[in-house]
Each structure stands twice: as structure tokens, then as C-alpha cells.
Scaffold this motif. Structure first.
Motif, PDB file in Angstrom:
ATOM      1  N   MET A 145       0.465  -1.218   0.171  1.00 45.43           N
ATOM      2  CA  MET A 145       0.159   0.069   0.212  1.00 45.43           C
ATOM      3  C   MET A 145       1.341   0.999  -0.280  1.00 45.43           C
ATOM      4  O   MET A 145       1.816   1.411   0.708  1.00 45.43           O
ATOM      5  N   THR A 146       0.636   1.901  -0.681  1.00 44.08           N
ATOM      6  CA  THR A 146       1.226   3.683  -1.016  1.00 44.08           C
ATOM      7  C   THR A 146       0.599   4.522  -0.479  1.00 44.08           C
ATOM      8  O   THR A 146      -0.542   5.027  -0.676  1.00 44.08           O
ATOM      9  N   VAL A 147       0.854   5.365   0.124  1.00 41.90           N
ATOM     10  CA  VAL A 147       0.354   6.457   0.956  1.00 41.90           C
ATOM     11  C   VAL A 147       0.557   7.533   0.585  1.00 41.90           C
ATOM     12  O   VAL A 147       2.311   7.772   1.179  1.00 41.90           O
ATOM     13  N   ILE A 148       0.649   8.748  -0.408  1.00 43.35           N
ATOM     14  CA  ILE A 148       0.436   9.890   0.086  1.00 43.35           C
ATOM     15  C   ILE A 148       0.133  11.003   1.136  1.00 43.35           C
ATOM     16  O   ILE A 148      -1.224  11.022   0.676  1.00 43.35           O
ATOM     17  N   VAL A 149       0.949  11.894   1.273  1.00 45.09           N
ATOM     18  CA  VAL A 149       0.678  12.866   3.152  1.00 45.09           C
ATOM     19  C   VAL A 149       0.867  13.732   2.586  1.00 45.09           C
ATOM     20  O   VAL A 149       2.496  14.162   2.513  1.00 45.09           O
ATOM     21  N   THR A 150       0.302  14.776   2.542  1.00 51.40           N
ATOM     22  CA  THR A 150       0.664  16.065   1.566  1.00 51.40           C
ATOM     23  C   THR A 150       0.555  16.886   3.045  1.00 51.40           C
ATOM     24  O   THR A 150      -0.308  16.849   4.237  1.00 51.40           O
ATOM     25  N   GLY A 151       1.787  17.720   3.066  1.00 52.47           N
ATOM     26  CA  GLY A 151       1.699  18.465   4.475  1.00 52.47           C
ATOM     27  C   GLY A 151       1.834  17.624   5.462  1.00 52.47           C
ATOM     28  O   GLY A 151       1.915  18.351   6.630  1.00 52.47           O
ATOM     29  N   GLY A 152       3.039  16.787   5.552  1.00 49.63           N
ATOM     30  CA  GLY A 152       3.682  15.873   6.460  1.00 49.63           C
ATOM     31  C   GLY A 152       4.948  16.579   7.195  1.00 49.63           C
ATOM     32  O   GLY A 152       5.200  15.558   7.666  1.00 49.63           O
ATOM     33  N   ALA A 153       5.372  17.849   6.639  1.00 48.73           N
ATOM     34  CA  ALA A 153       6.353  18.616   7.441  1.00 48.73           C
ATOM     35  C   ALA A 153       5.546  19.369   8.491  1.00 48.73           C
ATOM     36  O   ALA A 153       6.460  19.698   9.491  1.00 48.73           O
ATOM     37  N   GLY A 154       3.921  19.523   8.479  1.00 42.03           N
ATOM     38  CA  GLY A 154       3.781  19.962   9.403  1.00 42.03           C
ATOM     39  C   GLY A 154       3.568  19.384  10.827  1.00 42.03           C
ATOM     40  O   GLY A 154       4.211  18.029  11.292  1.00 42.03           O
ATOM     41  N   PHE A 155       2.961  19.595  11.838  1.00 41.96           N
ATOM     42  CA  PHE A 155       2.615  19.642  12.934  1.00 41.96           C
ATOM     43  C   PHE A 155       1.978  18.213  13.463  1.00 41.96           C
ATOM     44  O   PHE A 155       2.224  16.698  13.627  1.00 41.96           O
ATOM     45  N   ILE A 156       0.417  18.136  12.313  1.00 39.84           N
ATOM     46  CA  ILE A 156       0.031  17.203  12.844  1.00 39.84           C
ATOM     47  C   ILE A 156       0.177  15.920  11.723  1.00 39.84           C
ATOM     48  O   ILE A 156       0.352  14.714  11.410  1.00 39.84           O
ATOM     49  N   GLY A 157       0.270  16.421  10.150  1.00 40.11           N
ATOM     50  CA  GLY A 157       1.402  15.699   9.152  1.00 40.11           C
ATOM     51  C   GLY A 157       2.123  14.744   9.178  1.00 40.11           C
ATOM     52  O   GLY A 157       2.586  13.737   9.206  1.00 40.11           O
ATOM     53  N   SER A 158       3.406  15.417   9.905  1.00 41.34           N
ATOM     54  CA  SER A 158       4.028  14.798  10.710  1.00 41.34           C
ATOM     55  C   SER A 158       3.955  14.085  11.886  1.00 41.34           C
ATOM     56  O   SER A 158       4.305  12.649  11.458  1.00 41.34           O
ATOM     57  N   ASN A 159       3.040  14.085  12.703  1.00 39.38           N
ATOM     58  CA  ASN A 159       2.722  12.447  13.098  1.00 39.38           C
ATOM     59  C   ASN A 159       2.241  11.691  13.021  1.00 39.38           C
ATOM     60  O   ASN A 159       1.953  10.666  12.951  1.00 39.38           O
ATOM     61  N   PHE A 160       1.383  12.121  12.114  1.00 37.06           N
ATOM     62  CA  PHE A 160       0.968  11.046  10.622  1.00 37.06           C
ATOM     63  C   PHE A 160       1.403  10.041  10.641  1.00 37.06           C
ATOM     64  O   PHE A 160       1.074   8.671  10.547  1.00 37.06           O
ATOM     65  N   VAL A 161       3.230  10.713   9.235  1.00 36.98           N
ATOM     66  CA  VAL A 161       3.414   9.657   9.207  1.00 36.98           C
ATOM     67  C   VAL A 161       4.243   9.105  10.062  1.00 36.98           C
ATOM     68  O   VAL A 161       4.736   7.613   9.688  1.00 36.98           O
ATOM     69  N   PHE A 162       4.495   9.256  11.106  1.00 41.87           N
ATOM     70  CA  PHE A 162       5.455   8.811  12.493  1.00 41.87           C
ATOM     71  C   PHE A 162       4.166   7.744  12.770  1.00 41.87           C
ATOM     72  O   PHE A 162       4.683   5.963  12.476  1.00 41.87           O
ATOM     73  N   HIS A 163       2.814   7.866  13.022  1.00 43.74           N
ATOM     74  CA  HIS A 163       2.414   6.763  13.100  1.00 43.74           C
ATOM     75  C   HIS A 163       2.112   6.163  12.350  1.00 43.74           C
ATOM     76  O   HIS A 163       2.057   4.722  12.856  1.00 43.74           O
ATOM     77  N   MET A 164       1.893   6.328  10.739  1.00 39.70           N
ATOM     78  CA  MET A 164       1.690   5.521  10.013  1.00 39.70           C
ATOM     79  C   MET A 164       2.433   4.623   9.969  1.00 39.70           C
ATOM     80  O   MET A 164       2.750   3.084   9.424  1.00 39.70           O
ATOM     81  N   MET A 165       3.723   4.861   9.714  1.00 47.54           N
ATOM     82  CA  MET A 165       5.499   4.425   9.956  1.00 47.54           C
ATOM     83  C   MET A 165       5.090   2.928  10.827  1.00 47.54           C
ATOM     84  O   MET A 165       6.031   2.174  10.804  1.00 47.54           O
ATOM     85  N   LYS A 166       4.842   3.771  11.844  1.00 42.17           N
ATOM     86  CA  LYS A 166       4.383   2.429  12.782  1.00 42.17           C
ATOM     87  C   LYS A 166       3.846   1.573  13.359  1.00 42.17           C
ATOM     88  O   LYS A 166       3.885   0.274  13.154  1.00 42.17           O
TER      89      LYS A 166
END
Length: 246
Positions: A1-22
Motif C-alpha cells: 500500500m502506498t500512501v501520499i501524505v501532503t503537508g507531512g512536514a507540518g505539525f499534524i502531518g508529521s505525527n501522522f507520518v510517524f504513526h503510519m510508519m509505526k
């Protein structure tokens, strides 16, 4: 599964990136961010070298860049955090909010239509509902509460929400929307209320009071918000709006 996260270097977006990676270590996570004042690439330092992570600096309004990324990565899911989100800034300069929050959303959804997608998720805000009366603490927003915006920011987010639902009804695009209350937690931008109050207190500066100091906010821990979005993109019903509160 490939997920594009836009705004992923921002506050909520970066936390979402970490969540998904984990939570989904077998997923490929693509972060697309313009790196405006609210984006901080150093936040993503811990995942930059991961083989299943890729960072792209681009503007969601840049149709050519967005389509190039879709062609390369063929994403299954797009989660759109990219937005201008500061109310006071929207009052000073509404145009940039309309450009990013509405036109940027349209560019992303056009790419989803062109290249195919399992789910497009729009991260919105409870500010599209306006304010609740202070003398009625028993009242809450629901997904059926009428939209009643009160700033250029909230109007731009409401406009984007309506556009997302229109793309679902007109083109059959598989979409979901979440509307959250105020987030707090790691990597919160310092202009926002909680980090601003903490920073001012530590520096022995005055603590700003908004209006007459009687307004009430609902606070949502950012990791709880990320878990909610994860649940919605995997199990949420297409075409639905979900409120996420604290």
C-alpha cells in the motif's frame, strides 16, 4: 500500500507520518510538502533514511509536480493535511488560503481521478461549523450541524469540503472527510495557543487573552487524531464526514 501524505512536514502531518510508519511498516509513505513557515523538514529526520519513506518538496497547487508524483508512485491512498491554517493570517491575506486550501485540493483530486485511487481523505476542521453559544455547554457539533463559517480560513476549508463531496457525487471519487477540534502535542508550531502560552510563560512575557477570555476550546491530542484518521481511511464509509473531538 502506498500512501501520499501532503503537508507531512507540518505539525499534524508529521505525527501522522510517524504513526503510519509505526503501525503499517509494510506501507510506502510519500510525504509531499511545500515547506512553508509551518513546515519543518528536521521534524522528519528520524524517518528520512527509511527505505519505505520518500520526501518530495512541492506545492499541491503545482499540477505538473503533483501529476508527476502520482505517475511515479501510483498511490493507493492520499491524505491531505496541506493547508494554510492560521486564522489571523487568513484575515490579513485571504487569497493564499483560497489558493492552497481550495485550488490545491482540486489539483490533488484531479490527479486521483486521472491515476486512480482507493481513498482520498480530506483533513478538515470543526471551525467550518462556527461557534457554539457560550451559555449552552450541553451543545455539541455533529456531522449534521450546518456549516456556518466565521473567517476566511474556515470558509476556505468549508469550500474544500464541499468540493470533495462534489467530486464524490459527480465523479464517484472515493472520499472521506474528518473534521477535528484543536490539536496539541509534539512539534506544535509556536504561534499556536498552547506552545505560545508556554513559551511566553518561560520567557516571563505577558500571556495574550483572546477577546474577553470567555471562549472555550475542545482540545484533541494529536496522536489520537492520527489514530482516528488511520481508522477512517481503512474502515470509514466512502462519502462520509467524521467529526473527531477530544
Amino acid at each position: 500500500m502506498t500512501v501520499i501524505v501532503t503537508g507531512g512536514a507540518g505539525f499534524i502531518g508529521s505525527n501522522f507520518v510517524f504513526h503510519m510508519m509505526k503501525e503499517h511498516p509494510d506501507y510506502r509513505i510519500i510525504c509531499l510538502d511545500k515547506l512553508t513557515y509551518a513546515g519543518n523538514l528536521s521534524t522528519l529526520k528520524s524517518v528520512m533514511d527509511k527505505p519505505n519513506f520518500r520526501f518530495i518538496k512541492a506545492d499541491i497547487c503545482d499540477r505538473k509536480a503533483v501529476e508527476k508524483l502520482f505517475e511515479e508512485e501510483k498511490p493507493d491512498i492520499v491524505v491531505n493535511f496541506a493547508a494554510e491554517s492560521h486564522v489571523d493570517r487568513s484575515i490579513e491575506n485571504p487569497e493564499i488560503f483560497l489558493q492552497t486550501n481550495i485550488i490545491g485540493t482540486e489539483v490533488l483530486m484531479d490527479a486521483c481521478r486521472k491515476y486512480g485511487i482507493q481513498r482520498y481523505h480530506q483533513v478538515s476542521t470543526d471551525e467550518v461549523y462556527g461557534d457554539l453559544p457560550l451559555d449552552r455547554p450541553d451543545l455539541f457539533f455533529t456531522e449534521d450541524t450546518p456549516i456556518h463559517t466565521s473567517s476566511p480560513y474556515s470558509s476556505s476549508k468549508a469550500g474544500a469540503d464541499l468540493l470533495v463531496l462534489a467530486y464524490h457525487r459527480t465523479y464517484g471519487l472515493p472520499v472521506t472527510i474528518s473534521r477535528c477540534s484543536n490539536n496539541y502535542g509534539p512539534y506544535h508550531f509556536p504561534e499556536k495557543l498552547i506552545p505560545l502560552m508556554i513559551a511566553n510563560a518561560l520567557a516571563d512575557k505577558p500571556l495574550p487573552v483572546y477577546g474577553e477570555g470567555i471562549n472555550v476550546r475542545d482540545w484533541l491530542y494529536v496522536e489520537d487524531h492520527c489514530r482516528a484518521i488511520d481508522l477512517i481511511i481503512h474502515k470509514g464509509r466512502v462519502g462520509e464526514v467524521y467529526n473527531v473531538g477530544g
